[in-house]
Design a protein around this motif. Sequence first.
Motif, mmCIF file in Angstrom:
data_model
loop_
_atom_site.group_PDB
_atom_site.id
_atom_site.type_symbol
_atom_site.label_atom_id
_atom_site.label_comp_id
_atom_site.label_asym_id
_atom_site.label_seq_id
_atom_site.Cartn_x
_atom_site.Cartn_y
_atom_site.Cartn_z
ATOM 1 N N LYS A 146 -141.431 -21.031 -67.450
ATOM 2 C CA LYS A 146 -141.848 -22.396 -67.089
ATOM 3 C C LYS A 146 -140.638 -23.282 -66.842
ATOM 4 C CE LYS A 146 -144.664 -26.332 -68.502
ATOM 5 N NZ LYS A 146 -143.649 -27.288 -68.058
ATOM 6 N N ALA A 147 -139.624 -23.168 -67.712
ATOM 7 C CA ALA A 147 -138.422 -23.997 -67.550
ATOM 8 C C ALA A 147 -137.718 -23.668 -66.240
ATOM 9 C CB ALA A 147 -137.482 -23.782 -68.734
ATOM 10 N N LYS A 148 -137.611 -22.370 -65.915
ATOM 11 C CA LYS A 148 -136.956 -21.968 -64.668
ATOM 12 C C LYS A 148 -137.762 -22.416 -63.451
ATOM 13 C CE LYS A 148 -134.584 -17.896 -66.575
ATOM 14 N NZ LYS A 148 -134.495 -16.416 -66.555
ATOM 15 N N VAL A 149 -139.083 -22.289 -63.551
ATOM 16 C CA VAL A 149 -139.946 -22.705 -62.441
ATOM 17 C C VAL A 149 -139.854 -24.211 -62.228
ATOM 18 C CG1 VAL A 149 -142.362 -22.964 -61.728
ATOM 19 C CG2 VAL A 149 -141.544 -20.766 -62.576
ATOM 20 N N ASP A 150 -139.870 -24.984 -63.322
ATOM 21 C CA ASP A 150 -139.749 -26.446 -63.207
ATOM 22 C C ASP A 150 -138.422 -26.828 -62.551
ATOM 23 O OD1 ASP A 150 -142.214 -26.840 -64.331
ATOM 24 O OD2 ASP A 150 -141.458 -27.301 -66.343
ATOM 25 N N LYS A 151 -137.354 -26.110 -62.906
ATOM 26 C CA LYS A 151 -136.053 -26.386 -62.319
ATOM 27 C C LYS A 151 -136.066 -26.077 -60.820
ATOM 28 C CE LYS A 151 -131.629 -27.316 -62.268
ATOM 29 N NZ LYS A 151 -131.173 -28.720 -62.364
ATOM 30 N N LEU A 152 -136.672 -24.970 -60.442
ATOM 31 C CA LEU A 152 -136.768 -24.618 -59.025
ATOM 32 C C LEU A 152 -137.610 -25.627 -58.263
ATOM 33 C CD1 LEU A 152 -137.206 -20.751 -59.312
ATOM 34 C CD2 LEU A 152 -135.355 -21.920 -58.100
ATOM 35 N N TYR A 153 -138.679 -26.113 -58.880
ATOM 36 C CA TYR A 153 -139.524 -27.121 -58.236
ATOM 37 C C TYR A 153 -138.746 -28.420 -58.025
ATOM 38 C CZ TYR A 153 -143.887 -24.439 -58.683
ATOM 39 O OH TYR A 153 -144.874 -23.503 -58.538
#
Length: 341
Positions: free
Chosen positions: A45-52
């Motif tokens: 989730k943290a990595k996805v939020d950063k990519l978003y």
Amino acid sequence: MASHRRPKQPSRTRVSVLTATAAAAVALTSQAAQADPKPTKSEVKAKVDKLYEEAEHATEKFNGAKEKQDKLEEQVGELQDKVARGQDELNELRNGLGSMATAQYRTGGIDPSVQLLLSSDPDSYLDKASTLDQLSAKQAEALRKIADKQRSLQQQRQEAAEKLDELAETRKALGDKKKEIQGKLSKAQSLLNSLTAKERAALAAAEAERANRASQRADLGSDASASQRAAAAFSAAKSKIGSPYVWGATGPNSFDCSGLTSWAYSQAGVSIPRTSQSQANIGTRLGQGELSPGDLVFFYGDLHHVGLYAGNGQILHAPKPGATVRYESINNMPFQFGVRV
């Protein structure tokens, strides 16, 4: 008599090497598994939020390039129309001189001065005073008009060529940003796909619950908007709660962050720039304590995110890919300043 030989046994040295190699392979596999364990749901989730967030940053760059492309296309079209009209006017001037030459020919041949008028480079002749002495005032004026028109057309053609070069560069930048955005979103989706179906469902449910809780229970207080247009823009944005975030979208059914704010103000009869960075340079800047509902609010050092102040420390915005238009605390992102349009 047949010879019976015992099959050759592998040497102990070879067996030892094979065994050692197999053991090393097992050890390396084990080490790799330990060095690169499967990320947890919270890590994904943290990595996805950063990519978003990175995709949203790139989206605002894309929006800026798209806005520039649209303006350049309009300017190129206007210049090309102007060149076409100018060429028609030049042709008419030359046709007039051709008629003059025809008339002189019928009355006894073309005077050298009229041959001069039909030249493709009248400027060089205008510099010759002795030649001008042979021209009538009417002929001299016609020649000057042709020379002026040729110069004007040359300048317009040069300007159009430069705009076309700039347009080509802008289109390339637009394509590069589009690939960057799609790459980040694709990587985010790959990370999500690495989770189990149950984990993905849990993340989606948490996101939906967060959106519903924020939008249905937001306490906006009783602050009034500073102007009728701000109130109208805020009202328009409220009507889009629940609409999905889509990069590059400006409504009416989906939005990115600056797409929502520009659309909302357009519903109030006010035209504001397309991108968050450009929107930050209009109106009057405000501190957090000066905000009223409908004011623009900007986040992050590079100002790549914008929303509308909703009152009582809440904002209304299109947050990120995978989310919908909703209320959220102004403290959930690094606030920079507000703008009153």
